[in-house]
Design a protein around this motif. Structure first.
Motif, short mmCIF file in Angstrom:
data_model
loop_
_atom_site.label_atom_id
_atom_site.label_comp_id
_atom_site.label_asym_id
_atom_site.label_seq_id
_atom_site.Cartn_x
_atom_site.Cartn_y
_atom_site.Cartn_z
N ASN A 160 0.83 -1.21 0.00
CA ASN A 160 0.00 0.00 0.00
C ASN A 160 0.86 1.26 0.00
OD1 ASN A 160 -2.37 -1.48 -0.01
ND2 ASN A 160 -2.54 -1.48 2.22
N ALA A 161 1.90 1.26 0.81
CA ALA A 161 2.78 2.43 0.87
C ALA A 161 3.51 2.61 -0.45
CB ALA A 161 3.78 2.28 2.02
N PHE A 162 3.95 1.51 -1.07
CA PHE A 162 4.63 1.63 -2.35
C PHE A 162 3.68 2.13 -3.43
CE2 PHE A 162 5.86 -0.12 -6.49
CZ PHE A 162 6.97 0.67 -6.69
N GLN A 163 2.46 1.62 -3.45
CA GLN A 163 1.47 2.07 -4.44
C GLN A 163 1.30 3.59 -4.36
OE1 GLN A 163 -0.18 0.61 -6.84
NE2 GLN A 163 0.01 -1.56 -6.42
N HIS A 164 1.21 4.11 -3.13
CA HIS A 164 1.06 5.56 -2.94
C HIS A 164 2.31 6.29 -3.44
CE1 HIS A 164 0.05 9.41 -1.20
NE2 HIS A 164 1.24 9.42 -0.63
N LEU A 165 3.47 5.79 -3.06
CA LEU A 165 4.73 6.41 -3.47
C LEU A 165 4.88 6.41 -4.99
CD1 LEU A 165 7.33 7.68 -2.35
CD2 LEU A 165 8.30 5.38 -2.27
N LEU A 166 4.53 5.31 -5.62
CA LEU A 166 4.60 5.21 -7.08
C LEU A 166 3.64 6.22 -7.73
CD1 LEU A 166 5.80 3.73 -9.54
CD2 LEU A 166 3.91 2.09 -9.34
N ALA A 167 2.47 6.35 -7.16
CA ALA A 167 1.47 7.27 -7.72
C ALA A 167 1.93 8.73 -7.67
CB ALA A 167 0.14 7.10 -6.99
N VAL A 168 2.62 9.13 -6.61
CA VAL A 168 3.02 10.53 -6.46
C VAL A 168 4.38 10.83 -7.08
CG1 VAL A 168 1.59 10.86 -4.41
CG2 VAL A 168 4.00 10.26 -4.14
N SER A 169 5.13 9.81 -7.45
CA SER A 169 6.45 10.02 -8.04
C SER A 169 6.32 10.41 -9.51
CB SER A 169 7.29 8.74 -7.92
OG SER A 169 7.51 8.44 -6.57
N LYS A 170 7.21 11.29 -9.94
CA LYS A 170 7.18 11.75 -11.33
C LYS A 170 8.45 11.38 -12.11
CE LYS A 170 4.19 15.75 -10.38
NZ LYS A 170 3.36 14.98 -9.55
N ASN A 171 9.61 11.46 -11.46
CA ASN A 171 10.90 11.25 -12.13
C ASN A 171 11.54 9.95 -11.68
OD1 ASN A 171 10.73 13.84 -13.34
ND2 ASN A 171 11.42 14.75 -11.43
N VAL A 172 11.94 9.13 -12.66
CA VAL A 172 12.52 7.82 -12.37
C VAL A 172 13.86 7.68 -13.09
CG1 VAL A 172 12.21 5.33 -12.67
CG2 VAL A 172 10.26 6.76 -12.05
N ARG A 173 14.85 7.20 -12.35
CA ARG A 173 16.14 6.84 -12.94
C ARG A 173 16.17 5.32 -13.10
NH1 ARG A 173 20.59 7.81 -9.08
NH2 ARG A 173 20.81 5.58 -8.85
N VAL A 174 16.79 4.85 -14.16
CA VAL A 174 16.90 3.42 -14.43
C VAL A 174 18.36 3.02 -14.33
CG1 VAL A 174 16.71 1.71 -16.28
CG2 VAL A 174 14.85 3.32 -15.89
N ASP A 175 18.63 1.97 -13.55
CA ASP A 175 19.98 1.41 -13.43
C ASP A 175 19.95 -0.03 -13.92
OD1 ASP A 175 20.83 3.77 -12.26
OD2 ASP A 175 20.85 2.97 -10.22
N THR A 176 20.79 -0.32 -14.91
CA THR A 176 20.95 -1.69 -15.42
C THR A 176 22.43 -1.94 -15.59
OG1 THR A 176 20.83 -0.96 -17.72
CG2 THR A 176 18.75 -1.62 -16.70
#
Length: 145
Positions: free
Chosen positions: A27-43
């Protein structure tokens, strides 16, 4: 001081359940994902397939991809689980790949971990298949797609 609604909100985070498997506050992650706008990708540096798939995932989630030097709300890290030196008994599936999601505002390393999606399968599965299955599993579990 945090507003009352923020004080009562579930806190994101993960705890190690057993080797290679984490339990996270969905539930906490779902909320955090919903309010986040910028994502960095590490591979991995040489993982062009994994990077392309991760960039597509970020776009599918409606998030903006940012460069490593830019501020990110979340960091999505794709990794293969190194099983060298481990002895696995039986024909069962084992953890082979993982998508770690970090919240940089919570610190560094394990303390900033807010979601872990682990793919179980056979070790001889080709990496592109692992990546595809892992990201589909993530979308089913978290993104509701």
């Amino acid at each position: 001081m945090l507003p009352l609604s923020a004080q009562n909100a579930p806190q994101p985070g993960c705890t190690l359940e057993k080797t290679d498997y984490y339990q996270c506050n969905s539930n906490a992650f779902q909320h955090l994902l919903a309010v986040s706008k910028n994502v960095r990708v590490d591979t991995g540096r040489m993982d062009s397939f994994g990077r392309r798939q991760m960039v597509k995932l970020v776009a599918d989630l409606g998030k903006k991809l940012v460069a490593p030097e830019q501020r990110a709300d979340l960091v999505f890290e794709l990794m293969w689980i190194d099983r060298s030196g481990r002895i696995d008994f039986g024909p069962g599936d084992v953890a082979v790949a993982r998508l770690n999601i970090y919240d940089p505002s919570r610190g560094r390393g394990e303390q900033s971990l807010v979601w872990v999606e682990t793919l179980s399968g056979q070790q001889d599965l080709p990496w592109p298949s692992m990546v595809t299955q892992l990201l589909q599993q993530f979308q089913q579990h978290v993104a509701g797609k």
